[in-house]
Every structure is written in C-alpha cells, then in structure tokens.
Scaffold this active site. Structure first.
Site, mmCIF file in Angstrom:
data_model
loop_
_atom_site.group_PDB
_atom_site.id
_atom_site.type_symbol
_atom_site.label_atom_id
_atom_site.label_comp_id
_atom_site.label_asym_id
_atom_site.label_seq_id
_atom_site.Cartn_x
_atom_site.Cartn_y
_atom_site.Cartn_z
ATOM 1 N N ASN A 16 0.727 -1.184 0.013
ATOM 2 C CA ASN A 16 0.065 -0.050 -0.051
ATOM 3 C C ASN A 16 0.797 1.333 0.095
ATOM 4 O O ASN A 16 0.229 2.221 -0.620
ATOM 5 C CB ASN A 16 -0.976 -0.023 1.403
ATOM 6 C CG ASN A 16 -2.113 -0.762 0.789
ATOM 7 O OD1 ASN A 16 -2.847 -0.177 0.124
ATOM 8 N ND2 ASN A 16 -2.298 -1.937 1.514
ATOM 9 N N ARG A 67 4.298 1.320 25.536
ATOM 10 C CA ARG A 67 3.749 1.769 24.240
ATOM 11 C C ARG A 67 4.194 3.414 24.321
ATOM 12 O O ARG A 67 4.265 3.941 23.198
ATOM 13 C CB ARG A 67 2.306 1.618 24.326
ATOM 14 C CG ARG A 67 1.442 2.049 22.737
ATOM 15 C CD ARG A 67 0.003 1.926 22.964
ATOM 16 N NE ARG A 67 -0.324 0.323 23.548
ATOM 17 C CZ ARG A 67 -0.583 -0.497 22.746
ATOM 18 N NH1 ARG A 67 -0.275 -0.513 21.297
ATOM 19 N NH2 ARG A 67 -0.848 -1.732 23.076
ATOM 20 N N LEU A 95 -2.243 1.760 18.618
ATOM 21 C CA LEU A 95 -1.767 3.065 19.004
ATOM 22 C C LEU A 95 -2.824 3.619 19.932
ATOM 23 O O LEU A 95 -3.807 3.507 20.262
ATOM 24 C CB LEU A 95 -2.135 4.104 17.627
ATOM 25 C CG LEU A 95 -0.968 3.804 16.519
ATOM 26 C CD1 LEU A 95 -1.346 4.428 15.506
ATOM 27 C CD2 LEU A 95 0.420 3.920 16.922
ATOM 28 N N HIS A 111 -7.689 -0.868 5.923
ATOM 29 C CA HIS A 111 -8.427 -2.131 6.543
ATOM 30 C C HIS A 111 -8.962 -2.939 5.419
ATOM 31 O O HIS A 111 -9.753 -2.653 4.589
ATOM 32 C CB HIS A 111 -9.374 -1.854 7.638
ATOM 33 C CG HIS A 111 -10.109 -3.094 8.511
ATOM 34 N ND1 HIS A 111 -8.748 -3.758 9.194
ATOM 35 C CD2 HIS A 111 -10.864 -3.798 8.350
ATOM 36 C CE1 HIS A 111 -9.455 -4.789 9.740
ATOM 37 N NE2 HIS A 111 -10.564 -4.940 9.049
ATOM 38 N N GLU A 174 -5.711 -5.301 -4.183
ATOM 39 C CA GLU A 174 -5.966 -4.677 -5.477
ATOM 40 C C GLU A 174 -6.649 -3.439 -5.341
ATOM 41 O O GLU A 174 -6.678 -2.184 -5.790
ATOM 42 C CB GLU A 174 -6.451 -5.418 -6.577
ATOM 43 C CG GLU A 174 -5.582 -6.107 -7.562
ATOM 44 C CD GLU A 174 -6.349 -6.957 -8.520
ATOM 45 O OE1 GLU A 174 -7.346 -6.564 -9.056
ATOM 46 O OE2 GLU A 174 -6.078 -8.233 -8.714
ATOM 47 N N GLU A 176 -7.500 -2.180 -2.268
ATOM 48 C CA GLU A 176 -6.769 -1.308 -1.434
ATOM 49 C C GLU A 176 -5.888 -0.421 -2.069
ATOM 50 O O GLU A 176 -5.878 0.969 -1.874
ATOM 51 C CB GLU A 176 -5.983 -1.865 -0.296
ATOM 52 C CG GLU A 176 -6.730 -2.845 0.518
ATOM 53 C CD GLU A 176 -5.976 -3.652 1.493
ATOM 54 O OE1 GLU A 176 -5.010 -2.949 1.953
ATOM 55 O OE2 GLU A 176 -6.091 -4.846 1.702
HETATM 56 C C1 GAR Z 1 -2.983 -4.692 3.813
HETATM 57 O O1 GAR Z 1 -3.885 -5.913 3.402
HETATM 58 C C2 GAR Z 1 -3.660 -3.874 5.022
HETATM 59 O O2 GAR Z 1 -5.115 -3.727 4.726
HETATM 60 C C3 GAR Z 1 -3.630 -4.606 6.392
HETATM 61 O O3 GAR Z 1 -2.059 -5.445 6.050
HETATM 62 C C4 GAR Z 1 -2.015 -5.501 4.879
HETATM 63 C C5 GAR Z 1 -0.503 -4.776 4.568
HETATM 64 O O4 GAR Z 1 -0.167 -5.073 3.612
HETATM 65 N N1 GAR Z 1 -3.640 -3.992 7.485
HETATM 66 C C6 GAR Z 1 -4.500 -4.356 8.363
HETATM 67 O O5 GAR Z 1 -4.980 -5.459 8.373
HETATM 68 C C7 GAR Z 1 -4.576 -3.533 9.784
HETATM 69 N N2 GAR Z 1 -5.847 -3.697 10.323
HETATM 70 P P1 GAR Z 1 0.987 -4.079 2.764
HETATM 71 O O6 GAR Z 1 2.083 -3.956 3.761
HETATM 72 O O7 GAR Z 1 1.684 -4.790 1.436
HETATM 73 O O8 GAR Z 1 0.475 -2.592 2.507
#
Ligand code: GAR
Length: 216
Positions: A16, A67, A95, A111, A174, A176
């Site tokens: 992403n 944290r 966070l 997400h 795709e 996302e």
């Molecule tokens: C993505 O599918 C994103 O939506 C998910 O992790 C993946 C990261 O892929 N995020 C979550 O599940 C957060 N709740 P990427 O590192 O290739 O972008």
C-alpha cells in the site's frame, strides 16, 4: 498548491505504501510522501522507499519499555520531518489514545474489509467462514477505537465460491491499492470533511467516494 507532507507507517512488505508513493508522483497530487517510518527494522518496504529517494526511519517498538515511550519517539520523528498527515499502511501496532488524538482528522488507515464488518485480524478467513458474498476494503480516519472511524472510501469485491483466504486477499489488496491513493488525495486536498461519525466529500454529494470493483 502546497502539498501536504505525509508520513507512511509500515510494518512489513509495504505494497500500500508503494501505491501511495506511486500516486504521489503526479504533479497535481495534493500530498507528498516525505517519510516512511517502520516499527520493524527489516520491513521489506523500507528498501523500496529509500530507493525512491524518500527519507526512511526505523523506530522499533521492541527497543522501548512500553507503548508511551515508543509513541513519543515516533512523534519526535514525525515532528522533525514536519509531517502534516499520517497514513497507516499495514502498520501492525495498536496506537494509544494520546497518539491518535494528536493526529485526529490527520491520520488514515487502510483495512482489508468493509468496515464496520470484520474489524481486527484474519478478515478474509472470517468473511469466507460466514459465507458473505461481498467483501472489500476501507480507508478511514483513525480514532482511538480499533478499526473504526469516519470512512473516506470503500471498494467492494465479489466473493467467489472457490475463493481461499489467499485469493480473496489478493483481490481485496488490488482494491486497497486503488482506494488508498484516492482517499489520501481527498484528505490532503481538504475535500474529505469529517462531520461527526461520517465523511462528506466536497463536490461529490451524491456519489461519495465509493468505488465498486468491476468484478461485481
Ligand atoms: C493490507 O492488506 C492492510 O489492509 C492490512 O495489512 C496489509 C498490509 O499490506 N492492514 C491491516 O490488517 C490493519 N488492520 P502491505 O504492507 O502490503 O500494504
């Protein structure tokens, strides 16, 4: 046009992040990717970002006692880079309200589900187990509650009878990659306006920012 200085926070492969970096190359894109920050030292996405000439930084959560000190270290890095917007892109740390409130209205997350369905992990496995026929992806402003917050853009994906979590994840990913740059542009340009729990899109009152996969 002043482009909003944007940081992308990653923990892993960063696909992403790559889609955001690629979109931000357009001259008229309202955000510039000024920093890629990872909480994992060997996150695959870091190499890509530095190859693109983008500043990268590692703030390893493991090196901190809790944290709060971890987030204060991230905050110091974001401030030192003059960051105005934050995009979580596969950033796999929860966070605290302190950090989230600081960035409220200025921090986005992607997400892999059609929120408010399937918050949390293993979204594709759970969608398949439930037999839903429509699944998808969401980009939203981050609020203290996990995987909640005003929705900027969503894309739907048709679930196939022979889908596995992997095949479904690939088609959702795709989408996302399609909606995250669009959502960032809407946030950075000021077109995505938070009104209570919802986002209104300036200039798009009827259609909103919904994108539907051509598969449907
Ligand atoms: C993505 O599918 C994103 O939506 C998910 O992790 C993946 C990261 O892929 N995020 C979550 O599940 C957060 N709740 P990427 O590192 O290739 O972008």
């Amino acid at each position: 046009m002043s482009r909003k200085r944007t940081a992308i926070l990653i923990s892993g492969r960063g696909s992403n992040m790559r889609s955001l970096v690629s979109a931000a190359k357009a001259e008229d894109f309202p955000a510039e990717i000024a920093l890629v920050l990872s909480n994992v030292g060997d996150a695959a996405g870091l190499e890509f970002a530095s190859g693109e000439g983008i500043a990268t930084k590692v703030v390893e959560h493991k090196s901190f006692a809790g944290r709060e000190p971890f987030e204060r270290a991230m905050q110091a890095v974001l401030e030192s880079h003059g960051i105005e917007l934050v995009c979580l892109a596969g950033f796999m740390r929860l966070l605290s309200p302190w950090f989230v409130e600081h960035w409220r209205g200025r921090m986005l997350n992607v997400h892999p589900a059609l929120l408010p369905s399937y918050r949390g992990l293993h979204t594709h496995e759970r969608a398949l187990a439930d037999g839903v026929k429509i699944h998808g992806a969401t980009v939203h402003f981050v609020v203290p509650e996990m995987d909640a917050g005003p929705i900027i853009a969503q894309a739907a994906v048709a679930v196939r009878g022979d889908d596995t979590p992997e095949t479904l994840a690939a088609r959702v990913l795709e989408q996302e990659h399609r909606i995250y740059p669009r959502a960032l542009a809407l946030a950075a340009s000021g077109a995505a306006i938070v009104q209570g729990e919802r986002v209104a899109i300036a200039g798009e009152p009827a259609v909103g920012a919904a994108l539907v996969s051509p598969a449907i």
